[in-house]
Scaffold this motif. Structure first.
Motif, mmCIF file in Angstrom:
data_model
loop_
_atom_site.group_PDB
_atom_site.id
_atom_site.type_symbol
_atom_site.label_atom_id
_atom_site.label_comp_id
_atom_site.label_asym_id
_atom_site.label_seq_id
_atom_site.Cartn_x
_atom_site.Cartn_y
_atom_site.Cartn_z
ATOM 1 N N UNK A 37 14.305 15.392 -2.891
ATOM 2 C CA UNK A 37 15.437 16.323 -2.775
ATOM 3 C C UNK A 37 15.130 17.680 -3.376
ATOM 4 N N UNK A 38 14.283 17.681 -4.400
ATOM 5 C CA UNK A 38 13.943 18.925 -5.088
ATOM 6 C C UNK A 38 12.539 18.796 -5.672
ATOM 7 N N UNK A 84 13.087 23.694 -0.143
ATOM 8 C CA UNK A 84 13.586 22.757 -1.147
ATOM 9 C C UNK A 84 13.852 23.489 -2.469
ATOM 10 N N UNK A 85 14.910 23.120 -3.185
ATOM 11 C CA UNK A 85 15.168 23.718 -4.494
ATOM 12 C C UNK A 85 13.993 23.467 -5.432
ATOM 13 N N UNK A 115 20.165 7.904 -4.701
ATOM 14 C CA UNK A 115 19.801 8.469 -5.999
ATOM 15 C C UNK A 115 19.012 9.751 -5.799
ATOM 16 N N UNK A 116 19.280 10.735 -6.644
ATOM 17 C CA UNK A 116 18.565 12.003 -6.597
ATOM 18 C C UNK A 116 17.077 11.771 -6.840
ATOM 19 N N UNK A 132 20.635 21.496 -8.442
ATOM 20 C CA UNK A 132 21.194 20.928 -7.219
ATOM 21 C C UNK A 132 22.722 20.962 -7.189
ATOM 22 N N UNK A 133 23.322 21.584 -8.202
ATOM 23 C CA UNK A 133 24.778 21.726 -8.201
ATOM 24 C C UNK A 133 25.495 20.397 -8.285
ATOM 25 N N UNK A 134 25.043 19.525 -9.196
ATOM 26 C CA UNK A 134 25.606 18.185 -9.309
ATOM 27 C C UNK A 134 26.490 18.049 -10.553
#
Length: 300
Positions: A97-98, A162-163, A1-2, A216-218
């Motif tokens: 992740x971000x 990190x984004x 999971x993000x 994140x380009x999801x």
């Protein structure tokens, strides 16, 4: 999971935002370092297609895409050297992740600012500098370790790479909202985007969640049936087997083909059988690039 970490200086509205996002209570007293341990909440990604598709399929269960938000205590100048609760929280940021960087863009004399001044651009600079200094320390220690072992350098999980989603908190306190708050960071640039929110009222939270996806380009694709309708999160540009891996690695490793229909086409058709009759259900192979909103049945 993000997983997204909510960071920022103390008293900028991080925990208020976290509460609004997750409806999960965490302490919010008006003093620095109130949040001692990271709190975690899982938030559904707003997407009306999931419920409509579940109704279409008479699904017994609905599983939307989700994001895990982590409320991380406030960083201060010198955090990279252990000031405040420094390194403990920098390590928590490495696990996400971000980064959702909450920036205070409102004026309220009853809420203490850690630097006793209201300057969004300066606040942003403090956090960026602390992350970069923490990275520099990690890199120097890593180089020394690799040199000692006679090994080549490895890629590191650096904070500054990190984004970043800048969350400009323009909480409405009378008429004390700063004009053009955070105007210097409102444009999308590389691995960062920004969004205005009102953390106290929860305004624009759907926009924040969607901006996290964009950052994140999801994208999401769907599986549906009587048992359940579920949204699956994948990077844009994923092939069918790569998308299948979100469900189970067998859908990648043993992939044969995928039956694909666009969400809009399926809903307009009125039934899966009609969509197939109209030629809207396609058989796709390993090279197919999954699109946002695809409804997929994998064959292995």
């Amino acid at each position: 999971m993000l997983k997204i970490g909510i960071v920022g200086l103390p008293n900028v509205g991080k925990s208020t935002l976290f509460n609004a996002l997750t409806k999960k209570g965490v302490p919010m007293e008006n003093y620095p370092f109130c949040t001692i341990d990271p709190s975690v909440g899982v938030v559904a990604v707003p997407d009306t297609r999931v419920a409509k598709l579940a109704e279409f399929s008479s699904s017994r269960k609905i599983v939307p895409a989700a994001i895990e938000f982590v409320d991380i205590a406030g960083l201060v100048r010198g955090a990279s050297k252990g000031e405040g609760l420094g390194n403990q929280f920098l390590s928590h940021i490495r696990e996400v992740d971000a980064i959702a960087h909450v920036v205070r863009c409102f004026d309220d004399s009853t809420i203490i600012h850690v630097d006793n001044k209201l300057d969004p651009e300066s606040d942003i600079g403090v956090i960026k500098t602390e992350l970069e200094l923490a990275d520099l320390d990690v890199v120097e220690k890593h180089k020394a370790k690799m040199k000692e072992k006679g090994k080549e350098e490895e890629k590191l999980n650096l904070l500054a790479t990190k984004p970043v989603l800048y969350v400009l908190n323009v909480t409405h306190v009378g008429d004390n909202v700063l004009p053009n708050s955070g105007s210097g960071i409102l444009s999308k640039n590389g691995n960062q985007v920004s969004v205005h929110v009102d953390a106290t009222s929860g305004e624009d939270l759907d926009k924040l969640i969607k901006a996290s996806y964009e950052l994140l380009g999801l994208i999401s694709y769907f599986t549906t049936g009587e048992d359940e309708t579920r949204a699956w999160t994948i990077p844009a540009g994923s092939t069918a087997p790569e998308a299948g891996a979100a469900i189970h690695t067998d859908f990648r490793d043993k992939f044969i083909r995928a039956e694909v229909v666009a969400y809009d086409d399926l809903m307009k058709s009125g039934s899966y059988a009609k969509a197939r009759e109209l030629g809207l259900v396609r058989t796709e192979g390993k090279e197919y690039i999954v699109k946002d909103g695809d409804v997929i049945e994998f064959r292995i």
